[in-house]
Design a protein around this motif. Structure first.
Motif, short mmCIF file in Angstrom:
data_model
loop_
_atom_site.label_atom_id
_atom_site.label_comp_id
_atom_site.label_asym_id
_atom_site.label_seq_id
_atom_site.Cartn_x
_atom_site.Cartn_y
_atom_site.Cartn_z
N GLU A 122 0.83 -1.21 0.00
CA GLU A 122 0.00 0.00 0.00
C GLU A 122 0.86 1.25 0.00
O GLU A 122 0.58 2.22 -0.72
CB GLU A 122 -0.94 -0.01 1.20
N SER A 132 -5.79 3.35 -5.70
CA SER A 132 -6.29 2.24 -4.89
C SER A 132 -5.42 1.02 -5.11
O SER A 132 -4.52 1.02 -5.96
CB SER A 132 -7.74 1.92 -5.25
N TYR A 153 -9.98 -3.33 3.36
CA TYR A 153 -10.40 -3.52 1.97
C TYR A 153 -11.91 -3.75 1.96
O TYR A 153 -12.48 -4.30 2.89
CB TYR A 153 -9.69 -4.71 1.34
N THR A 154 -12.54 -3.35 0.86
CA THR A 154 -13.97 -3.51 0.68
C THR A 154 -14.24 -4.59 -0.36
O THR A 154 -13.61 -4.60 -1.43
CB THR A 154 -14.60 -2.19 0.20
N LYS A 176 -9.13 -1.28 -1.94
CA LYS A 176 -8.91 -0.32 -0.86
C LYS A 176 -8.47 0.99 -1.50
O LYS A 176 -7.49 1.03 -2.25
CB LYS A 176 -7.84 -0.82 0.11
#
Length: 178
Positions: A122, A132, A153-154, A176
């Protein structure tokens, strides 16, 4: 334990390949039909290295503990998602990074090393201007799902891998925003 995440060197390929083998064994022990064949292997690590996308986590002694691909070249499979990504971006003009082929040595499991690798991924993605970071995994791969949930994270939907020899090509896709 101090862990350093760095780009993979030629001298790391054998040990990084060992991490992939340990990852395959771990998936098999959980009954997850992912990485059942030859993929991934040392050739994939070498291809990632050629792209500047292969990273390893090493301890104070220089022992390779984990391997991960962090790519910025887009993922064509992600252009078709049953769901919605958090950011607008396609593989032809990617504004996202992708984590693939992450695995940890059996001796280093459950010590937070993959968490450190994702966090470093990241950081690198932010540094390189990515909006992202995206990742996908098998629906039964609860260890990776737990990791990405812990890291914010989604779950965005599902993608389908385009490989004809894949036993179960459906994957859960996560993103994310950085």
């Amino acid at each position: 334990m101090n862990v350093v995440v760095r780009q993979t060197a030629a001298a790391d390929v054998e040990a990084a390949g060992g991490c992939l083998m340990d990852g395959k064994r771990a998936l098999a022990s959980l009954g997850i039909p992912q990485w059942l064949g030859d993929y991934p292997n040392h050739r994939d690590i070498e291809a990632d290295m050629a792209e500047g996308a292969s990273y390893v986590a090493v301890d104070e002694a220089g022992t390779v503990l984990a391997v991960m691909a962090l790519s910025f070249s887009g993922e064509e499979t992600y252009d078709r998602i049953d769901g919605t990504w958090l950011t607008e971006s396609t593989s032809t003009a990617p504004r996202y990074a992708v984590i693939h082929r992450c695995a940890i040595s059996a001796d280093a499991a459950r010590r937070g090393i993959m968490t450190a690798m994702f966090r470093e991924g990241e950081r690198i993605a932010r540094e390189r201007g990515a909006q992202s970071i995206r990742v996908d995994t098998h629906e039964r791969n609860t260890p990776v799902q737990g990791l990405v949930a812990k890291l914010g994270y989604t779950r965005c939907g599902t993608i389908t891998l385009p490989y004809p020899d894949e036993v179960d090509p459906s994957r859960i896709a996560f993103e994310k925003v950085l």
